[in-house]
Design a protein around this motif. Structure first.
Motif, PDB file in Angstrom:
ATOM      1  N   GLY A  89       0.835  -1.199   0.000  1.00  0.00           N
ATOM      2  CA  GLY A  89       0.000   0.000   0.000  1.00  0.00           C
ATOM      3  C   GLY A  89       0.864   1.241   0.000  1.00  0.00           C
ATOM      4  O   GLY A  89       1.279   1.718  -1.053  1.00  0.00           O
ATOM      5  N   ASN A  90       1.155   1.758   1.180  1.00  0.00           N
ATOM      6  CA  ASN A  90       2.007   2.952   1.248  1.00  0.00           C
ATOM      7  C   ASN A  90       3.365   2.709   0.598  1.00  0.00           C
ATOM      8  O   ASN A  90       3.927   3.586  -0.049  1.00  0.00           O
ATOM      9  CB  ASN A  90       2.190   3.387   2.702  1.00  0.00           C
ATOM     10  CG  ASN A  90       0.921   3.974   3.293  1.00  0.00           C
ATOM     11  OD1 ASN A  90       0.144   4.625   2.611  1.00  0.00           O
ATOM     12  ND2 ASN A  90       0.706   3.740   4.578  1.00  0.00           N
ATOM     13  N   VAL A  91       3.898   1.513   0.805  1.00  0.00           N
ATOM     14  CA  VAL A  91       5.133   1.063   0.162  1.00  0.00           C
ATOM     15  C   VAL A  91       4.938  -0.412  -0.206  1.00  0.00           C
ATOM     16  O   VAL A  91       3.977  -1.048   0.233  1.00  0.00           O
ATOM     17  CB  VAL A  91       6.363   1.233   1.102  1.00  0.00           C
ATOM     18  CG1 VAL A  91       6.734   2.706   1.238  1.00  0.00           C
ATOM     19  CG2 VAL A  91       6.130   0.613   2.468  1.00  0.00           C
ATOM     20  N   PRO A  92       5.820  -0.995  -1.021  1.00  0.00           N
ATOM     21  CA  PRO A  92       5.681  -2.418  -1.360  1.00  0.00           C
ATOM     22  C   PRO A  92       5.684  -3.305  -0.124  1.00  0.00           C
ATOM     23  O   PRO A  92       6.232  -2.962   0.925  1.00  0.00           O
ATOM     24  CB  PRO A  92       6.903  -2.682  -2.255  1.00  0.00           C
ATOM     25  CG  PRO A  92       7.209  -1.347  -2.860  1.00  0.00           C
ATOM     26  CD  PRO A  92       6.910  -0.347  -1.782  1.00  0.00           C
ATOM     27  N   VAL A  93       5.106  -4.493  -0.265  1.00  0.00           N
ATOM     28  CA  VAL A  93       4.800  -5.307   0.908  1.00  0.00           C
ATOM     29  C   VAL A  93       6.045  -5.754   1.672  1.00  0.00           C
ATOM     30  O   VAL A  93       6.019  -5.853   2.903  1.00  0.00           O
ATOM     31  CB  VAL A  93       3.930  -6.516   0.517  1.00  0.00           C
ATOM     32  CG1 VAL A  93       4.709  -7.558  -0.276  1.00  0.00           C
ATOM     33  CG2 VAL A  93       3.304  -7.155   1.751  1.00  0.00           C
ATOM     34  N   HIS A  94       7.152  -6.016   0.987  1.00  0.00           N
ATOM     35  CA  HIS A  94       8.338  -6.466   1.719  1.00  0.00           C
ATOM     36  C   HIS A  94       8.964  -5.324   2.519  1.00  0.00           C
ATOM     37  O   HIS A  94       9.537  -5.560   3.584  1.00  0.00           O
ATOM     38  CB  HIS A  94       9.338  -7.110   0.751  1.00  0.00           C
ATOM     39  CG  HIS A  94       8.830  -8.405   0.182  1.00  0.00           C
ATOM     40  ND1 HIS A  94       8.668  -9.537   0.963  1.00  0.00           N
ATOM     41  CD2 HIS A  94       8.406  -8.736  -1.057  1.00  0.00           C
ATOM     42  CE1 HIS A  94       8.174 -10.522   0.212  1.00  0.00           C
ATOM     43  NE2 HIS A  94       8.008 -10.070  -1.010  1.00  0.00           N
ATOM     44  N   GLN A  95       8.818  -4.088   2.033  1.00  0.00           N
ATOM     45  CA  GLN A  95       9.254  -2.943   2.828  1.00  0.00           C
ATOM     46  C   GLN A  95       8.325  -2.745   4.018  1.00  0.00           C
ATOM     47  O   GLN A  95       8.769  -2.386   5.109  1.00  0.00           O
ATOM     48  CB  GLN A  95       9.294  -1.679   1.971  1.00  0.00           C
ATOM     49  CG  GLN A  95       9.856  -0.458   2.695  1.00  0.00           C
ATOM     50  CD  GLN A  95      11.306  -0.640   3.102  1.00  0.00           C
ATOM     51  OE1 GLN A  95      12.158  -0.935   2.256  1.00  0.00           O
ATOM     52  NE2 GLN A  95      11.606  -0.474   4.387  1.00  0.00           N
ATOM     53  N   VAL A  96       7.030  -2.972   3.804  1.00  0.00           N
ATOM     54  CA  VAL A  96       6.073  -2.918   4.915  1.00  0.00           C
ATOM     55  C   VAL A  96       6.488  -3.902   6.005  1.00  0.00           C
ATOM     56  O   VAL A  96       6.501  -3.565   7.196  1.00  0.00           O
ATOM     57  CB  VAL A  96       4.648  -3.241   4.423  1.00  0.00           C
ATOM     58  CG1 VAL A  96       3.684  -3.395   5.600  1.00  0.00           C
ATOM     59  CG2 VAL A  96       4.140  -2.163   3.473  1.00  0.00           C
ATOM     60  N   ALA A  97       6.843  -5.125   5.607  1.00  0.00           N
ATOM     61  CA  ALA A  97       7.240  -6.140   6.589  1.00  0.00           C
ATOM     62  C   ALA A  97       8.520  -5.732   7.312  1.00  0.00           C
ATOM     63  O   ALA A  97       8.625  -5.888   8.537  1.00  0.00           O
ATOM     64  CB  ALA A  97       7.430  -7.484   5.891  1.00  0.00           C
ATOM     65  N   THR A  98       9.495  -5.191   6.573  1.00  0.00           N
ATOM     66  CA  THR A  98      10.742  -4.735   7.201  1.00  0.00           C
ATOM     67  C   THR A  98      10.454  -3.638   8.216  1.00  0.00           C
ATOM     68  O   THR A  98      10.969  -3.663   9.346  1.00  0.00           O
ATOM     69  CB  THR A  98      11.715  -4.232   6.129  1.00  0.00           C
ATOM     70  OG1 THR A  98      12.071  -5.320   5.262  1.00  0.00           O
ATOM     71  CG2 THR A  98      12.980  -3.666   6.757  1.00  0.00           C
ATOM     72  N   ASN A  99       9.617  -2.664   7.830  1.00  0.00           N
ATOM     73  CA  ASN A  99       9.266  -1.571   8.745  1.00  0.00           C
ATOM     74  C   ASN A  99       8.580  -2.108   9.998  1.00  0.00           C
ATOM     75  O   ASN A  99       8.878  -1.686  11.124  1.00  0.00           O
ATOM     76  CB  ASN A  99       8.341  -0.573   8.054  1.00  0.00           C
ATOM     77  CG  ASN A  99       9.003   0.150   6.902  1.00  0.00           C
ATOM     78  OD1 ASN A  99      10.225   0.144   6.771  1.00  0.00           O
ATOM     79  ND2 ASN A  99       8.203   0.768   6.055  1.00  0.00           N
TER      80      ASN A  99
END
Length: 259
Positions: free
Chosen positions: A54-64
């Motif tokens: 959403g706001n960023v790609p899903v793997h970046q979401v998971a990292t965050n």
């Protein structure tokens, strides 16, 4: 203690018991703040955090998400990764609003663990089977993961205690197009799948929507940050100003405040 007193004591304990939550996010500045609030609240028990693009790609979401949980001392909470794309539409992200990695310009430490082996949709299905009637679903991103879960097992919605969604706009200007809100606009087909699945259920089972007229009434100002730092015992104090030089970084001693 008499029977009436025992009943009243049980009611008080029940009223104070934390609410078990399945939290689905696209972390995101706003989702990061939501997670921090829930982690700090005695009223909330996070059963798992599920990640959607959403706001960023899903793997970046998971990292965050993994990084925030570690900063907050909660590496025990499961993080599951969802679909990399919406059901039909190409993925839109918004780094122009949320920063290059989705958390503004915070430099979070790299997480030291990996996400769960199961997908976010599988987690929706399996956790509601393990705890039927207990879990409140809280979705603060697009509804992609929950839509995929409904396709896997339509009973997932009836096993939730309640569903709360940050999304939509009614009698209020949109924030993506003149009439659409971001989370719904990213995956409108997923929103339709989820909302259609409630059609045959009792009215009290319908989801609680928190649209833009609600969410845009809440603001965070420098004084709030200063007060949070003060209450956390962080030093030096957080004195934010629009006149701060670009790139100035916090020196707060409390990691949550600093990041």
């Amino acid at each position: 203690m008499g029977e009436d007193e025992r009943v009243r004591a049980h009611e008080v304990d029940t009223a104070r018991a934390p609410i078990p939550l399945l939290v689905d996010v696209d972390t995101g500045i706003d989702d990061a703040l939501a997670l921090l609030y829930l982690l700090a609240s005695p009223e909330a028990e996070i059963a798992a955090v599920l990640c959607t693009a959403g706001n960023v790609p899903v793997h970046q979401v998971a990292t965050n998400t993994l990084a925030w949980l570690e900063v907050c001392g909660r590496p025990d909470i499961e993080v599951a990764v969802g679909s990399t794309v919406p059901l039909v539409a190409p993925l839109m992200t918004t780094e122009d609003t949320h920063g290059p990695r989705g958390v503004g310009y915070a430099e979070l430490p790299a997480p030291t663990r990996d996400p769960s082996a199961r997908s976010a949709a599988e987690a929706w299905v399996e956790l509601t089977r393990e705890r039927p009637g207990e879990l409140t679903g809280l979705v603060t991103g697009p509804l992609t993961n929950l839509a995929l879960a409904v396709r896997l097992d339509p009973g997932v919605l009836t096993r939730l205690r309640r569903l709360v969604v940050m999304g939509g706009c009614f009698n209020h200007p949109g924030n993506t197009t003149p009439t659409s809100e971001w989370n719904v606009a990213v995956d409108p087909e997923a929103a339709k799948v989820v909302f259609d699945a409630f059609a045959g259920l009792a009215p009290e089972r319908r989801p609680l929507l928190c649209p833009l007229d609600t969410t845009e009434s809440i603001e965070m100002h420098p004084a709030h940050i200063a007060r949070i730092a003060e209450l956390a015992g962080s030093v030096p104090g957080e004195d934010l100003s629009p006149d701060d030089p670009r790139g100035r970084r916090s020196r707060a001693s409390v990691p949550v405040v600093r990041h």
